[in-house]
Design a protein around this motif. Structure first.
Motif, PDB file in Angstrom:
ATOM      1  N   ARG A   1      21.987  -1.789   5.078  1.00 28.45           N
ATOM      2  CA  ARG A   1      23.217  -1.437   5.807  1.00 28.45           C
ATOM      3  C   ARG A   1      24.413  -1.436   4.857  1.00 28.45           C
ATOM      4  NH1 ARG A   1      25.922  -5.099  10.611  1.00 28.45           N
ATOM      5  NH2 ARG A   1      27.588  -3.637  11.203  1.00 28.45           N
ATOM      6  N   LEU A   2      24.460  -2.409   3.957  1.00 28.64           N
ATOM      7  CA  LEU A   2      25.554  -2.462   2.994  1.00 28.64           C
ATOM      8  C   LEU A   2      25.507  -1.268   2.043  1.00 28.64           C
ATOM      9  CD1 LEU A   2      27.968  -3.953   1.764  1.00 28.64           C
ATOM     10  CD2 LEU A   2      26.345  -5.203   0.310  1.00 28.64           C
ATOM     11  N   VAL A   3      24.315  -0.937   1.563  1.00 27.47           N
ATOM     12  CA  VAL A   3      24.166   0.225   0.683  1.00 27.47           C
ATOM     13  C   VAL A   3      24.650   1.485   1.390  1.00 27.47           C
ATOM     14  CG1 VAL A   3      22.479   1.716  -0.476  1.00 27.47           C
ATOM     15  CG2 VAL A   3      22.313  -0.769  -0.700  1.00 27.47           C
ATOM     16  N   ASP A   4      24.281   1.647   2.655  1.00 28.83           N
ATOM     17  CA  ASP A   4      24.714   2.821   3.425  1.00 28.83           C
ATOM     18  C   ASP A   4      26.240   2.861   3.552  1.00 28.83           C
ATOM     19  OD1 ASP A   4      22.093   3.574   3.730  1.00 28.83           O
ATOM     20  OD2 ASP A   4      21.894   2.797   5.772  1.00 28.83           O
ATOM     21  N   GLU A   5      26.837   1.710   3.850  1.00 26.88           N
ATOM     22  CA  GLU A   5      28.290   1.664   4.031  1.00 26.88           C
ATOM     23  C   GLU A   5      29.015   1.999   2.733  1.00 26.88           C
ATOM     24  OE1 GLU A   5      32.008   1.244   5.785  1.00 26.88           O
ATOM     25  OE2 GLU A   5      30.020   1.390   6.733  1.00 26.88           O
ATOM     26  N   LEU A   6      28.547   1.445   1.626  1.00 25.25           N
ATOM     27  CA  LEU A   6      29.173   1.724   0.331  1.00 25.25           C
ATOM     28  C   LEU A   6      29.044   3.199  -0.033  1.00 25.25           C
ATOM     29  CD1 LEU A   6      27.925  -1.396  -1.671  1.00 25.25           C
ATOM     30  CD2 LEU A   6      30.231  -1.008  -0.767  1.00 25.25           C
ATOM     31  N   THR A   7      27.914   3.807   0.361  1.00 24.67           N
ATOM     32  CA  THR A   7      27.703   5.234   0.089  1.00 24.67           C
ATOM     33  C   THR A   7      28.611   6.089   0.965  1.00 24.67           C
ATOM     34  OG1 THR A   7      25.383   4.711  -0.396  1.00 24.67           O
ATOM     35  CG2 THR A   7      25.967   7.027  -0.137  1.00 24.67           C
ATOM     36  N   THR A   8      28.716   5.730   2.229  1.00 26.55           N
ATOM     37  CA  THR A   8      29.561   6.465   3.164  1.00 26.55           C
ATOM     38  C   THR A   8      31.020   6.455   2.723  1.00 26.55           C
ATOM     39  OG1 THR A   8      28.076   5.969   5.020  1.00 26.55           O
ATOM     40  CG2 THR A   8      30.341   6.583   5.566  1.00 26.55           C
ATOM     41  N   ARG A   9      31.447   5.324   2.189  1.00 30.34           N
ATOM     42  CA  ARG A   9      32.834   5.214   1.723  1.00 30.34           C
ATOM     43  C   ARG A   9      33.081   5.990   0.433  1.00 30.34           C
ATOM     44  NH1 ARG A   9      35.819  -0.202   3.281  1.00 30.34           N
ATOM     45  NH2 ARG A   9      34.885  -0.597   5.339  1.00 30.34           N
ATOM     46  N   GLY A  10      32.011   6.482  -0.185  1.00 31.80           N
ATOM     47  CA  GLY A  10      32.148   7.214  -1.437  1.00 31.80           C
ATOM     48  C   GLY A  10      32.259   6.335  -2.661  1.00 31.80           C
ATOM     49  N   TRP A  11      31.997   5.040  -2.499  1.00 28.96           N
ATOM     50  CA  TRP A  11      32.086   4.108  -3.626  1.00 28.96           C
ATOM     51  C   TRP A  11      30.805   4.122  -4.456  1.00 28.96           C
ATOM     52  CZ3 TRP A  11      34.303  -0.855  -0.798  1.00 28.96           C
ATOM     53  CH2 TRP A  11      35.589  -0.550  -0.312  1.00 28.96           C
ATOM     54  N   ALA A  33      22.345   4.866  -4.753  1.00 31.07           N
ATOM     55  CA  ALA A  33      21.961   4.393  -3.426  1.00 31.07           C
ATOM     56  C   ALA A  33      20.506   4.741  -3.126  1.00 31.07           C
ATOM     57  CB  ALA A  33      22.880   4.993  -2.367  1.00 31.07           C
ATOM     58  N   ALA A  34      20.096   5.961  -3.458  1.00 31.55           N
ATOM     59  CA  ALA A  34      18.715   6.375  -3.208  1.00 31.55           C
ATOM     60  C   ALA A  34      17.744   5.520  -4.022  1.00 31.55           C
ATOM     61  CB  ALA A  34      18.547   7.854  -3.563  1.00 31.55           C
ATOM     62  N   HIS A  35      18.115   5.215  -5.248  1.00 31.64           N
ATOM     63  CA  HIS A  35      17.257   4.379  -6.086  1.00 31.64           C
ATOM     64  C   HIS A  35      17.134   2.978  -5.488  1.00 31.64           C
ATOM     65  CE1 HIS A  35      15.235   3.599  -9.929  1.00 31.64           C
ATOM     66  NE2 HIS A  35      15.782   2.397  -9.885  1.00 31.64           N
ATOM     67  N   ALA A  36      18.251   2.429  -4.993  1.00 38.97           N
ATOM     68  CA  ALA A  36      18.223   1.101  -4.380  1.00 38.97           C
ATOM     69  C   ALA A  36      17.324   1.086  -3.149  1.00 38.97           C
ATOM     70  CB  ALA A  36      19.642   0.665  -4.016  1.00 38.97           C
ATOM     71  N   ARG A  37      17.397   2.139  -2.333  1.00 34.07           N
ATOM     72  CA  ARG A  37      16.546   2.190  -1.133  1.00 34.07           C
ATOM     73  C   ARG A  37      15.073   2.322  -1.516  1.00 34.07           C
ATOM     74  NH1 ARG A  37      20.471   6.152   0.259  1.00 34.07           N
ATOM     75  NH2 ARG A  37      22.184   5.272   1.522  1.00 34.07           N
ATOM     76  N   THR A  38      14.780   3.083  -2.550  1.00 37.89           N
ATOM     77  CA  THR A  38      13.392   3.234  -3.001  1.00 37.89           C
ATOM     78  C   THR A  38      12.824   1.891  -3.455  1.00 37.89           C
ATOM     79  OG1 THR A  38      13.748   5.523  -3.681  1.00 37.89           O
ATOM     80  CG2 THR A  38      11.889   4.368  -4.680  1.00 37.89           C
TER      81      THR A  38
END
Length: 498
Positions: free
Chosen positions: A468-478, A484-489
């Motif tokens: 959820r944090l990774v998604d939020e940071l990505t959504t904010r453009g940070w 982000a994709a690598h972290a989810r993998t």
């Protein structure tokens, strides 16, 4: 280097921290004979963070006298000093301060940083080179009309110790623009930026003998006159030395006011964004790493006067917390992404103080995991041991929580302080045979207190809030989408593991 059983020789490490000065006296086998500390104060206002450099020397004198007070007959073989990375001030020709010290996270030189980047150098807004420009424009070209010289935090202390202006060590000089591969200042860029001649100091490698403690400094500090003074490294590097994480693929996570991750590699780890940078040991090993603005400082800010042990016990009931935090200590983030105007975020509403405390602890650990994911994304070697150091490593609960969230074992040394790393470097720089490496000396002087293993099932329990944090940071453009994709993998891979 002295034999391990020789209690008559010890080395002294001085750590100039954000909140205080710490001094340790350590033997060749890692026995701590004495220690002392003294507090420091600072001034924060928005992006400004500065200290009075005069307080540093007073604190060093108090801490060193305390550390040496009950050690008759012990010979100090040498000392080294570390400071906060990127902290600089302006001095006159004799080394006296003519400006406040702009601390490591002071962000007022953002416009100057943009000019430096436009000139072709990869720097962050809080690095020392942009701050050097700001100091020149404020104090040299402004109404004061002084001829200045840039000094890093340890330079000022070393000058008082040896009685003359010293060269800077290359570790502290890195964020002032010094090229560790070419071993040179970028003078062409400096001229383009309008930096005066003579502003930048001479530079030597860490471990170089700079001089000896002079009689005046000996009287003030209690350190014997004639004690060799060895060029140090930044506090993050010092903590890494103290962790023993100097072999290829090893990493040290330093959790104090902020979070610093530093590893060891036989070659530099390249990062075109400039988020990651590489220090270098005296024997040529590269130390890639980065510094986040997330850290334990957020706890002091949010819970002034709270007992950490009591709050840790209460927080154990909230795993995971009802909130997901990115707990920045101050505005702006430097690692694992570069966003100068980033602000702390808190997703959800805490059930109470204990839940909020838990959320902040977990948020720091999520950031730590994201930093490791970013390092893996860059191809950094991560197959060695991970060590926890820094003031927050005193918390047994937080250490275990971090191991659980990271999903990997972690070592905690008996001493978790950068001052130990400077004692190791002092030993290396004075009496170590040249066939030995810094890692060899560190392994003799660093003692492991415990090894933490992730608790079964706990890593998976924290997977959803981390995602959820990774998604939020990505959504904010940070956070860049590929990171982000690598972290989810990597998260999916860990959750799929038996």
């Amino acid at each position: 280097m002295a034999d391990e059983g020789d209690g008559g020789v010890a080395w002294l490490g001085i750590d100039l921290g954000t909140q205080g000065v710490r001094v340790l006296v350590v033997t060749g086998d890692g026995t701590v004979l004495g220690g002392g500390s003294a507090p420091l104060t600072g001034r924060r206002e928005g992006v400004r963070h500065e200290q009075d450099p005069g307080e540093w020397w007073e604190a060093v004198c108090t801490a060193s006298r305390s550390a040496l007070a009950r050690l008759p007959g012990v010979r100090i073989g040498g000392l080294a000093v570390c400071g906060t990375s990127g902290t600089v001030l302006l001095t006159d020709g004799s080394g006296r301060p003519v400006s406040p010290a702009l601390m490591y996270d002071d962000g007022r030189a953002a416009q100057e940083a943009a000019r430096v980047r436009a000139a072709g150098l990869s720097v962050q807004d809080t690095w020392a080179l942009p701050k050097a420009l700001w100091l020149v424009e404020t104090y040299v070209q402004g109404p004061a009309h002084v001829r200045g010289r840039i000094a890093h935090q340890p330079d000022l202390i070393v000058s008082r110790l040896i009685g003359e202006v010293p060269p800077a060590d290359s570790s502290h000089a890195l964020k002032t623009g010094y090229d560790l591969e070419d071993k040179a200042w970028p003078y062409a860029v400096s001229a383009e930026l309008g930096l005066p001649d003579g502003l930048l100091p001479d530079v030597v490698p860490p471990g170089t003998r700079l001089g000896e403690v002079c009689p005046t400094a000996a009287e003030a500090t209690g350190i014997p006159a004639g004690t060799p003074v060895i060029a140090g490294m930044t506090d993050g590097c010092a903590a890494q030395i103290a962790s023993g994480a100097l072999r290829h693929g090893s990493w040290n996570s330093v959790l104090g006011t902020t979070l610093v991750l530093k590893g060891a590699s036989s070659t530099p780890v390249r990062d075109p964004t400039g988020v990651l940078y590489n220090h270098r040991t005296p024997d040529g090993t590269w130390l890639p790493g980065g510094a986040s603005s997330v850290g334990a400082g957020v706890l002091a800010a949010a819970f002034s006067g709270a007992d950490p042990e009591v709050m840790d016990r209460r927080a154990a009931a909230f795993e995971p917390s009802g909130v997901v935090a990115y707990p920045l200590v101050s505005p702006g983030e430097r690692f694992p992404f570069l966003v100068p105007d980033a602000t702390a975020l808190l997703l959800g509403e805490p059930a109470g103080e204990a839940d909020l405390w838990a959320g902040l602890l977990q948020g720091v650990a999520y950031t730590e995991r994201l930093c490791l994911d970013y390092l893996h994304h860059l191809g950094a070697p991560l197959d060695g041991p991970l060590t926890f150091t820094g003031g927050a490593a005193r918390s047994a609960y937080w250490n275990q929580l971090r191991a659980d969230i990271l999903g990997r074992p972690a070592r905690v040394p008996h001493q978790t302080e950068p001052a130990l790393g400077m004692a190791v470097l002092a030993a290396y720089g004075t009496e170590t045979p040249r066939h030995l490496h810094l890692a060899d000396v560190a392994e003799r002087m660093v003692r492991t207190r415990t090894v933490l293993e992730p608790r079964p099932g706990r890593t998976a329990a924290f997977a959803e809030p981390y995602a959820r944090l990774v998604d939020e940071l990505t959504t904010r453009g940070w956070l860049p989408a590929p990171v982000a994709a690598h972290a989810r993998t990597r998260l999916d891979r860990d959750n799929a593991s038996p």
